[in-house]
Design a protein around this motif. Structure first.
Motif, PDB file in Angstrom:
ATOM      1  N   HIS A  55      -9.078  -1.262  38.321  1.00 31.03           N
ATOM      2  CA  HIS A  55      -7.649  -0.975  38.450  1.00 31.03           C
ATOM      3  C   HIS A  55      -6.808  -2.225  38.662  1.00 31.03           C
ATOM      4  N   ASP A  56      -7.258  -3.103  39.548  1.00 31.34           N
ATOM      5  CA  ASP A  56      -6.418  -4.224  39.984  1.00 31.34           C
ATOM      6  C   ASP A  56      -6.490  -5.434  39.066  1.00 31.34           C
ATOM      7  N   SER A 108     -16.362 -11.474  41.532  1.00 29.21           N
ATOM      8  CA  SER A 108     -15.536 -11.320  40.330  1.00 29.21           C
ATOM      9  C   SER A 108     -14.143 -10.820  40.680  1.00 29.21           C
ATOM     10  N   TYR A 109     -14.064  -9.907  41.639  1.00 24.70           N
ATOM     11  CA  TYR A 109     -12.763  -9.370  42.064  1.00 24.70           C
ATOM     12  C   TYR A 109     -11.893 -10.470  42.657  1.00 24.70           C
ATOM     13  N   ARG A 124     -13.019   8.698  33.268  1.00 23.19           N
ATOM     14  CA  ARG A 124     -13.909   7.568  33.539  1.00 23.19           C
ATOM     15  C   ARG A 124     -14.720   7.882  34.785  1.00 23.19           C
ATOM     16  N   LEU A 125     -16.027   7.687  34.695  1.00 26.45           N
ATOM     17  CA  LEU A 125     -16.905   7.878  35.835  1.00 26.45           C
ATOM     18  C   LEU A 125     -17.536   6.554  36.238  1.00 26.45           C
ATOM     19  N   ALA A 162     -18.959   1.643  44.740  1.00 30.25           N
ATOM     20  CA  ALA A 162     -18.123   2.416  43.813  1.00 30.25           C
ATOM     21  C   ALA A 162     -16.648   2.092  44.041  1.00 30.25           C
ATOM     22  N   LEU A 163     -16.249   1.928  45.299  1.00 31.39           N
ATOM     23  CA  LEU A 163     -14.850   1.628  45.616  1.00 31.39           C
ATOM     24  C   LEU A 163     -14.468   0.212  45.188  1.00 31.39           C
ATOM     25  N   ILE A 164     -15.381  -0.758  45.362  1.00 30.27           N
ATOM     26  CA  ILE A 164     -15.110  -2.115  44.885  1.00 30.27           C
ATOM     27  C   ILE A 164     -14.939  -2.105  43.369  1.00 30.27           C
TER      28      ILE A 164
END
Length: 409
Positions: A209-210, A86-87, A269-270, A201-203
């Protein structure tokens, strides 16, 4: 050339005079600490027992990890792989390489009947020769977890699945993920395909964000294609206690039941990740435990905005006498709930004095955020607006002032 040489001579003399003058104490005399070792938990109970193989709870804005266990252990990602798929799609849309209104002709590669590995897996139920808009295929991936939709989009963007997987792994490198490698576009079990709770979590943080337009789709609860209505597999979207707006489930025999969830409360946001749960219901229960605990005992504050002056300092040898300093970007801190008024802010400069020329966003020091006597975060102190070098006369006057300043204080 003569002007530059004269200026350099003046500057060297000033630096020598500084070295023989009495040391100057900057506002903050707090020594730097290793913020990774700081325990923020003050009168906060330990996180609840989470019955999965690995998990992590991270604040989206600050990146602060509130709870974790086996977060860097490699696991089969299953359909969590589709978060990266998806990213990549979201980036292709964002960069103008494709449009959500493009029409994709479905090939035999994306036909489930033609591919035995798709048997019994999640599908959008595409057929060869169908012409399907990109925005529908995206929903087939994000909401229905359709493996056939992943193949169709991979072929459309990159020409084939292998090239698309290369794009996925290029982003793994860009995001500096340490325990992730993809072999498929959909996440069905494959040798040497793995990820970790932290990397997922980082993805997810990068996705939110992006490519926010791509992420916004994940909160949609259902999608109908070819008269087949399917519900979003993330059951937490229907939870009445949490404001969950994503993100993705995954399951294979090797992976167990996985879930990445994200929820908001106010400006906080978590992101939670649970891997290797025993059932689809358990992964929801354990995720809710983490998110509820995080929101109940922590809060996110924004003590400093990038476009707001933090402090101004004298500038020497410049066309301006002062320079405005601030943070390079908005500062988010995740702290124990109710402790916001106790956060103290100080700064240190890289050098006792600030000399022109200065460029916008040039780092001249460090902003320190303290709580209960410990540094909990440090951010670069940067120049807000360029300060150009002053005239030779201005430089000479500043030299005289500095000599007297350091001799007589």
């Amino acid at each position: 050339m003569k002007y530059i040489t004269t200026f350099s001579l003046i500057k060297n003399i000033v630096l020598i005079s500084i070295s023989i003058s009495i040391s100057i104490i900057i506002i903050s005399t707090t020594s730097f600490a290793n913020t990774d070792d700081v325990n923020l938990i003050t009168m906060i109970p330990s996180e609840p027992k989470i019955n999965v193989k690995a998990y992590i709870l991270m604040d989206y804005n600050s990146g602060k990890v509130l709870a974790e266990n086996n977060a860097d252990v490699r696991h089969a990602p299953a359909s969590l792989t589709k978060i990266m798929t998806s990213y990549v799609i979201g980036q292709a849309v964002k960069l103008g390489k494709i449009s959500v209104d493009d029409k994709v002709i479905i090939s035999n590669d994306a036909w489930a009947t033609n591919n035995p590995i798709f048997k019994g897996s999640s599908l959008m139920f595409l057929k060869p020769g169908d012409t399907v808009p990109v925005f529908k295929l995206i929903r087939g991936i994000d909401l229905q977890s359709g493996n056939d939709a992943c193949v169709a989009m991979a072929d459309y963007i990159a020409g084939n699945q292998d090239f698309f997987v290369n794009l996925m792994n290029n982003y793994v490198t860009t995001l500096r993920l340490q325990n992730t490698y993809f072999k498929t576009v959909h996440g069905l079990d494959a040798d040497q395909q793995y990820s970790s709770a932290r990397d997922m979590a980082l993805i997810s943080q990068a996705l939110i964000h992006d490519v926010p337009n791509e992420y916004a789709i994940y909160k949609e609860k259902e999608f109908t294609f070819n008269n087949i209505r399917q519900l979003n597999r993330n059951g937490l979207l229907w939870d009445q206690d949490l404001k969950v707006d994503g993100i993705k489930t995954g399951h294979t025999l090797a992976a167990g039941y996985n879930l990445v969830a994200s929820a908001t409360e106010g400006q906080m946001r978590l992101i939670s990740v649970v891997l290797g749960s025993k059932s689809f219901k358990e992964r929801e229960i354990e995720s809710k435990k983490l998110l509820t605990w995080g929101f109940r005992f922590f809060e996110t504050i924004v003590p400093l905005k990038a476009n707001k002056e933090f402090i101004s300092k004298p500038t020497w040898f410049g066309n301006d006498n002062t320079v405005q300093l601030s943070a390079a970007k908005d500062v988010y801190l995740t702290i124990p709930r109710g402790k916001g008024p106790d956060v103290k802010v100080s700064y240190t400069l890289n050098t006792p004095e600030i000399y022109a020329p200065l460029v916008t966003n040039q780092v001249v020091g460090t902003i320190n955020f303290q709580l209960d006597g410990k540094i909990i975060a440090q951010h670069p102190l940067v120049v807000m607006k360029e300060v150009k070098q002053g005239s030779i006369f201005k430089c000479f006057i500043d030299y005289i002032k500095l000599v007297f300043h350091h001799l007589f204080g």
